[in-house]
Design a protein around this motif. Structure first.
Motif, PDB file in Angstrom:
ATOM      1  N   HIS A 247      -0.444  -2.497   6.429  1.00 26.91           N
ATOM      2  CA  HIS A 247      -0.208  -2.435   4.977  1.00 26.91           C
ATOM      3  C   HIS A 247      -1.531  -2.302   4.221  1.00 26.91           C
ATOM      4  CE1 HIS A 247       1.692  -3.169   1.123  1.00 26.91           C
ATOM      5  NE2 HIS A 247       0.870  -4.175   0.903  1.00 26.91           N
ATOM      6  N   GLU A 248      -2.553  -3.049   4.646  1.00 29.79           N
ATOM      7  CA  GLU A 248      -3.862  -2.967   3.995  1.00 29.79           C
ATOM      8  C   GLU A 248      -4.464  -1.571   4.134  1.00 29.79           C
ATOM      9  OE1 GLU A 248      -5.375  -7.621   4.613  1.00 29.79           O
ATOM     10  OE2 GLU A 248      -5.949  -6.069   6.057  1.00 29.79           O
ATOM     11  N   ILE A 249      -4.393  -1.011   5.348  1.00 26.16           N
ATOM     12  CA  ILE A 249      -4.959   0.318   5.591  1.00 26.16           C
ATOM     13  C   ILE A 249      -4.171   1.389   4.838  1.00 26.16           C
ATOM     14  CG2 ILE A 249      -5.278   2.097   7.360  1.00 26.16           C
ATOM     15  CD1 ILE A 249      -7.451   0.059   7.484  1.00 26.16           C
ATOM     16  N   GLN A 250      -2.861   1.249   4.799  1.00 28.74           N
ATOM     17  CA  GLN A 250      -2.046   2.235   4.091  1.00 28.74           C
ATOM     18  C   GLN A 250      -2.423   2.291   2.614  1.00 28.74           C
ATOM     19  OE1 GLN A 250       2.161   2.310   5.006  1.00 28.74           O
ATOM     20  NE2 GLN A 250       2.688   2.830   2.900  1.00 28.74           N
ATOM     21  N   LYS A 251      -2.684   1.131   2.012  1.00 32.65           N
ATOM     22  CA  LYS A 251      -3.096   1.090   0.600  1.00 32.65           C
ATOM     23  C   LYS A 251      -4.430   1.815   0.400  1.00 32.65           C
ATOM     24  CE  LYS A 251      -2.701  -2.649  -1.835  1.00 32.65           C
ATOM     25  NZ  LYS A 251      -2.799  -4.090  -2.239  1.00 32.65           N
ATOM     26  N   ILE A 252      -5.343   1.662   1.357  1.00 35.52           N
ATOM     27  CA  ILE A 252      -6.632   2.348   1.260  1.00 35.52           C
ATOM     28  C   ILE A 252      -6.451   3.847   1.436  1.00 35.52           C
ATOM     29  CG2 ILE A 252      -8.910   2.598   2.327  1.00 35.52           C
ATOM     30  CD1 ILE A 252      -8.646  -0.394   3.148  1.00 35.52           C
ATOM     31  N   TYR A 253      -5.677   4.255   2.452  1.00 36.56           N
ATOM     32  CA  TYR A 253      -5.419   5.681   2.667  1.00 36.56           C
ATOM     33  C   TYR A 253      -4.826   6.326   1.424  1.00 36.56           C
ATOM     34  CZ  TYR A 253      -6.146   5.446   7.792  1.00 36.56           C
ATOM     35  OH  TYR A 253      -6.680   5.324   9.048  1.00 36.56           O
ATOM     36  N   SER A 254      -3.915   5.634   0.766  1.00 35.60           N
ATOM     37  CA  SER A 254      -3.207   6.218  -0.392  1.00 35.60           C
ATOM     38  C   SER A 254      -4.152   6.510  -1.553  1.00 35.60           C
ATOM     39  CB  SER A 254      -2.084   5.289  -0.850  1.00 35.60           C
ATOM     40  OG  SER A 254      -2.613   4.069  -1.378  1.00 35.60           O
TER      41      SER A 254
END
Length: 376
Positions: A364-371
């Motif tokens: 979830h943390e990485i997905q927020k950064i990718y977005s």
């Protein structure tokens, strides 16, 4: 160059990506991205990445910044970037990260993220590390859209390098650990295989057998630890360049109850049969083996260094020991060896402390950064 949705992962060797980044590759594949990888195949595990449907490009990165093969790596990267455009490039490991960031910006590629799994410049590091690696990161700042760090010390260094909190500097709880994987209910039988009695205490040390992992710190003090309780066994899991030297040290010093298991793929079972887990490294980023031990509900004895102290709270879920502090090391082990209730209490604390480091949360943390950096 086509405008298909395309991302690139980079690391010096495929084994790093296979060990830590498969979930993040899948995350982007599920979002419809064609995933490519660049790495050196010499350390194996390339086939694990290819089996995921990833397009692999062999690039002759060296772990040493001084090797001429890195010049060839730059030439190969330039060819790749002239052929393909990548919406996002996520780089790992110092040398590959530096070379890929340089060539990507030179070729006007998409956003570039760098995850520092433990800067080679750190508190107590040799001056040479600061001269080479800090200078390199300072230079690479202008080629880096986002820096991801996994411990507090590196976060502070990221700010010093000029990255801005939540704009270009991000903290995540490591690469994540699958908590369910370490919830082993059935009998592990590891003790039985090694001839260790049910009520004996097992200290487990899971790490590559190299200088940095500092196994000798424990082995030098093992006889004194056994003087307090002889029903203790040390299980050493891993392989590496120091294997022969460590076995020779054990034999020459007549150390008892030391078991070398080599490389194992049943780590959850080994941890299930362990009472205490230790890691006494000189340097770490955020040690995966300690996260795995915490997910298994084990108390810990670790050196008071970056990364390890991010996971272990002294007196809560284990003990922090200063490097080469022999008395504190012995005292910490003896306390845990002789007090089952304390082991259980600290083990439960480990389970509580590991929750933010779950793979689900880190994804979830990485997905927020990718977005922030790629088009959905």
């Amino acid at each position: 160059m086509s405008k298909e949705k395309r991302v690139l992962f980079a690391a010096t060797v495929y084994s790093h990506l296979a060990a830590f980044h498969k979930p993040f590759i899948r995350l982007l594949q599920e979002k419809g991205y064609e995933v490519h990888v660049v790495a050196n195949p010499n350390h194996g595990r390339k086939e694990e990445i290819e089996e995921m449907g990833v397009i692999c490009w062999d690039i002759p990165f060296s772990r040493s910044p001084y090797q001429l093969s890195n010049l060839k790596a730059v030439r190969e990267l330039l060819k790749l970037f002239q052929k393909y455009y990548f919406d996002l490039i996520h780089v790992h490991t110092p040398v590959a990260a530096f070379l890929v960031r340089y060539t990507a910006k030179k070729c006007k590629q998409g956003s570039v993220l760098y995850t520092a799994h433990g800067f080679h410049f750190y508190e107590g590091a040799p001056i040479q590390n600061w001269l080479i690696y800090y200078t390199a990161e300072k230079l690479a700042r202008k080629w880096t859209d986002g820096l991801i760090v996994i411990n507090k010390e590196d976060y502070n260094h990221g700010q010093r390098l000029g990255f801005r909190e939540k704009e270009s500097l991000f903290f995540t709880h490591g690469v994540g650990v699958s908590l369910e994987q370490y919830n082993v209910n059935e009998d592990a039988n590891v003790r039985e295989q090694l001839g260790i009695k049910k009520n004996d205490v097992v200290v487990t040390y899971i790490a590559e057998l190299n200088h940095n992992k500092n196994h000798l710190f424990l082995l030098r003090n093992w006889k004194k630890i056994l003087q307090y309780n002889s029903n203790v066994h040390c299980v050493i899991v891993g392989k590496g360049e120091k294997e022969a030297d460590l076995k020779k040290y054990v034999k020459q010093n007549h150390l008892e109850n030391i078991h070398f298991l080599g490389f194992r793929n049943d780590i959850p079972m080994i941890l299930s049969d362990s009472d205490i887990v230790t890691l006494l490294s000189f340097r770490e980023g955020l040690p995966r083996c300690i996260m795995e031990a915490m997910a298994s509900g084990k108390p810990l004895v670790v050196t008071n260094i970056r990364g390890s102290r991010d996971l272990v709270k002294h007196g809560v879920n284990g003990f922090l020991v200063d490097l080469e502090d022999n008395e504190s090391l012995i005292e910490s082990f003896v306390k845990l060896i002789n007090d089952k209730k304390l082991r259980e209490q600290m083990g439960q604390a480990s389970l509580n402390e590991i929750q933010p480091y779950s793979l689900t949360n880190v994804l979830h943390e990485i997905q927020k950064i990718y977005s922030r950096f790629i088009r959905e």
